[in-house]
Write an enzyme that holds these catalytic residues in place. Structure first.
Site, PDB file in Angstrom:
ATOM      1  N   CYS A  53      18.311   1.254   0.747  1.00  0.00           N
ATOM      2  CA  CYS A  53      18.754   0.285  -0.258  1.00  0.00           C
ATOM      3  C   CYS A  53      19.602   0.991  -1.309  1.00  0.00           C
ATOM      4  O   CYS A  53      19.204   2.039  -1.823  1.00  0.00           O
ATOM      5  CB  CYS A  53      17.549  -0.367  -0.925  1.00  0.00           C
TER       6      CYS A  53
ATOM      7  N   CYS B 154      10.484  -0.356  -4.985  1.00  0.00           N
ATOM      8  CA  CYS B 154      10.035   0.605  -3.966  1.00  0.00           C
ATOM      9  C   CYS B 154       9.974   2.001  -4.572  1.00  0.00           C
ATOM     10  O   CYS B 154      10.767   2.319  -5.465  1.00  0.00           O
ATOM     11  CB  CYS B 154      11.003   0.635  -2.772  1.00  0.00           C
TER      12      CYS B 154
ATOM     13  N   GLN C 269      -0.887 -13.134   2.248  1.00  0.00           N
ATOM     14  CA  GLN C 269      -0.424 -11.759   2.408  1.00  0.00           C
ATOM     15  C   GLN C 269       1.103 -11.690   2.367  1.00  0.00           C
ATOM     16  O   GLN C 269       1.790 -12.573   2.881  1.00  0.00           O
ATOM     17  CB  GLN C 269      -0.930 -11.160   3.717  1.00  0.00           C
TER      18      GLN C 269
ATOM     19  N   GLU D  72     -15.716 -17.886  -2.093  1.00  0.00           N
ATOM     20  CA  GLU D  72     -14.523 -17.533  -2.863  1.00  0.00           C
ATOM     21  C   GLU D  72     -14.753 -17.877  -4.325  1.00  0.00           C
ATOM     22  O   GLU D  72     -15.466 -18.833  -4.640  1.00  0.00           O
ATOM     23  CB  GLU D  72     -13.315 -18.308  -2.302  1.00  0.00           C
TER      24      GLU D  72
ATOM     25  N   ASN E 178     -18.819 -16.951  -8.441  1.00  0.00           N
ATOM     26  CA  ASN E 178     -18.310 -15.760  -9.114  1.00  0.00           C
ATOM     27  C   ASN E 178     -18.861 -14.530  -8.394  1.00  0.00           C
ATOM     28  O   ASN E 178     -20.031 -14.176  -8.559  1.00  0.00           O
ATOM     29  CB  ASN E 178     -18.716 -15.755 -10.584  1.00  0.00           C
TER      30      ASN E 178
ATOM     31  N   CYS F 106      -7.487  -3.516  -0.643  1.00  0.00           N
ATOM     32  CA  CYS F 106      -6.128  -3.286  -1.146  1.00  0.00           C
ATOM     33  C   CYS F 106      -6.114  -2.218  -2.236  1.00  0.00           C
ATOM     34  O   CYS F 106      -5.132  -2.074  -2.958  1.00  0.00           O
ATOM     35  CB  CYS F 106      -5.504  -4.586  -1.650  1.00  0.00           C
TER      36      CYS F 106
END
Length: 463
Positions: free
Chosen positions: A77, A90, A278, A328, A361, A419
Site C-alpha cells: 500500500c 496496518c 468478524q 450473550e 452479564n 482476540c
C-alpha cells in the site's frame, strides 16, 4: 555491507532480536535497557531515532537498516510507512505475510507461558487466508479540511488523531477500495460535509452497506446525493443520527438484507451493519469449522456457547448437538440471534437441535449463576478483548469448593476463541492451574493480516 559474523557495526547500532505485539522491533543495549524500534524487523541491525526514554526502556523509530532481514518486503500500500501522514491502519506490511503469522503464533505461545504458566500439548497449524482484500468491516473517519478544500476518508495517521489522506486501501475488497475517491467527492458536495464524522462499512456476501454518522439532520438535497450514489455504485446507505440504536435504512425499498453464509453447516447469518461480525469472512468460515471439529460435539451432548453474539457458533453447533444454549451480554444481540434461529429453521429441510438464547452479564459470574444453566458436556467460549475471567474464575472456585456444585459437573471440553492473547493466557492459567483442565491445543488465527492484532484458539480438556 557484509553480513559476516566479524562485521563491525556502528557503535550506535541496535541488534533487533524479536518483535512485540505492537509490531515494534525489540533490542537490548549493553546495559540491559530494552529498546523498541518502530519499523525494525527481527534479526536486523539498525539505527533509530529515540524519542522516548524511561529508566528501563527506550522507544524510537527506524532511521537506517545496516543489515536487512530476509523477510523484509515492499509494502503493498502506498500509504504505509513511518513518514508523517502515513496511514495507521496496518503495522506489518513491511514483513512477509508468512513471517507475520509465525510471529503471531509465537506471541500466543509466549503469552500462555509467561502470563499463564501454561504450555499447550499440541500447537495447531495457524489459520490463515487471503492477505489482501479481506477487510469486510471497517470504520472510516471523515474530515473536511477547509484549508485544502478536500474531504479525507480513511483510518487515522500513525500515532495521530488526523485522518490519513487515503486514496488506496488494498486490505479492503476491490469494489470497496474503488469507492474511496467517489465517496470523498460526494461528501465534499454535501451541505452537511462538516458534520458527518464517520462512515462504517459492513459487507455481506451480496450486499455492501455504508452507515453514515451525521450530527445534524440531512437536507433533501443531501439525501438525493446519497440515493444517487447508492444507485450508481450498488450500495445500501444507512443513517445514524445518534447512537447505534438509531441506525436505519435510507431507502426502505432496498429489501435485500446483509448476511453471510456458513455453507458447511447450511447456515445463513443475517445481520445489521452495526452488529458485531468478524472482519474477515474467509477466516471466520475456517474458524467455525475448526472450532466445531476440535469440540467434537456428539448428537447426545448439550453445549453452551458463551458470548454467543449473533449465533455465529451457536447455529452451527445446533447442527451437531442434542441441545444448545447461547448466552450473550447484549439484549439486542440476543434478539437478533433468536431471529437468526427462526430464519434458519424456516429454510432448512432438517431441523436444528433445540436452541435457546439468554442475555446475562458475563463479567459478573457466580457459582450460583453458572450452575443454574444446567450441566453441559462442552463449552465454546468466544469473549471480547476483556476475556472470560469471571467464567474461568468461577470454574476454579467450583473446583476448590465442590460443596457449591450441588450435583453440577463442569464441561469435559472447552474450546476458547480469543482476540487477545494476554487475556487468553490469564484465563488459561486459571483453567489449567486451578480448575483442573489441560491445555491440549493452541494456535494463532490471522484474522487481521498486516496488523499486529493477534487472534487465537485454545482447547482445554478436563483432567
Amino acid at each position: 555491507m557484509s553480513n559476516t559474523a566479524d562485521t563491525v557495526w556502528p557503535e550506535h547500532a541496535l541488534h533487533i532480536e524479536s518483535m512485540d505485539l505492537d509490531a515494534q522491533g525489540v533490542a537490548h543495549r549493553a546495559d540491559g535497557k530494552v529498546v523498541f524500534v518502530d519499523g525494525a524487523l527481527p534479526f536486523e541491525v539498525v539505527s533509530a531515532n529515540i524519542h522516548r526514554k524511561k529508566n528501563n526502556w527506550e522507544q524510537g523509530s527506524l532511521i537506517e537498516v545496516f543489515r536487512e532481514s530476509s523477510q523484509r518486503v515492499t509494502p503493498g500500500c502506498p500509504h504505509f510507512g513511518l513518514h508523517a501522514g502515513a496511514c495507521g491502519g496496518c503495522k506489518m506490511q513491511h514483513l512477509d505475510a508468512t513471517a507475520q503469522v509465525a510471529i503471531k503464533q509465537r506471541a500466543v505461545e509466549d503469552n500462555l507461558w509467561h502470563l499463564g504458566k501454561v504450555k499447550a500439548e499440541t500447537l495447531l497449524r495457524p489459520i490463515q487466508g487471503p492477505t489482501w482484500g479481506y477487510r469486510y468491516r471497517a470504520r472510516f473517519s471523515v474530515r473536511y479540511v477547509v484549508k485544502k478544500g478536500v474531504v479525507l476518508i480513511g483510518f487515522h495517521e500513525r500515532k495521530s488523531r488526523y485522518v490519513a489522506d487515503t486514496q488506496h486501501c488494498p486490505i479492503l475488497p476491490a469494489h470497496v477500495e474503488a469507492l474511496l475517491m467517489p465517496l470523498r467527492d460526494m461528501i465534499g458536495r454535501m451541505q452537511a460535509r462538516d458534520t458527518c464524522p464517520q462512515i462504517e462499512l459492513a459487507c455481506g456476501d451480496n450486499v455492501t452497506a455504508l452507515v453514515l454518522r451525521h450530527l445534524e439532520p440531512l437536507s433533501d438535497a443531501d439525501l438525493t446525493r446519497l440515493r444517487d450514489f447508492a444507485a450508481q455504485h450498488g450500495v445500501q446507505w444507512w443513517l445514524q443520527p445518534k447512537g447505534p440504536d438509531t441506525v436505519r435504512l435510507l431507502d426502505d425499498r432496498q429489501v435485500e438484507q446483509l448476511s453471510y453464509a456458513l455453507p458447511e453447516f447450511d447456515v445463513t447469518m443475517p445481520f445489521k451493519p452495526t452488529d458485531f461480525t468478524q472482519v474477515n469472512p474467509h477466516i471466520n468460515r475456517v474458524l467455525v469449522t475448526r472450532a466445531l471439529r476440535l469440540l467434537d460435539v456428539q448428537p447426545h451432548e448439550r453445549v453452551i456457547d458463551w458470548f454467543c453474539g449473533l449465533g455465529n457458533f451457536t447455529l452451527p453447533l445446533a447442527t451437531h448437538a442434542r441441545e444448545v444454549l447461547g448466552i450473550e451480554g447484549s439484549e439486542a444481540l440476543v434478539a437478533r440471534s433468536r431471529e437468526n434461529l427462526a430464519y434458519n429453521q424456516s429454510l432448512r429441510s432438517t431441523p436444528l437441535a433445540p436452541t435457546q438464547f439468554v442475555a446475562r452479564n458475563l463479567f459478573e459470574m457466580t457459582p450460583e449463576l453458572l450452575t443454574q444453566d444446567g450441566v453441559a458436556d462442552k463449552w465454546l467460549v468466544d469473549p471480547p478483548r476483556e476475556g472470560a475471567f469471571a467464567l474461568a474464575q468461577t470454574l476454579a472456585t467450583l473446583k476448590e469448593q465442590p460443596e457449591l456444585r450441588q450435583g453440577w459437573v463442569p464441561p469435559k471440553r472447552i474450546v476458547y476463541v480469543s482476540c487477545n492473547p494476554a487475556t487468553l493466557a490469564r484465563d488459561a492459567g486459571l483453567l489449567v492451574n486451578v480448575a483442573g483442565y489441560r491445555c491440549t491445543h493452541a494456535g494463532a488465527v490471522n484474522m487481521f493480516p498486516h496488523t499486529a492484532h493477534v487472534e487465537s484458539m485454545a482447547v482445554f480438556e478436563l483432567s
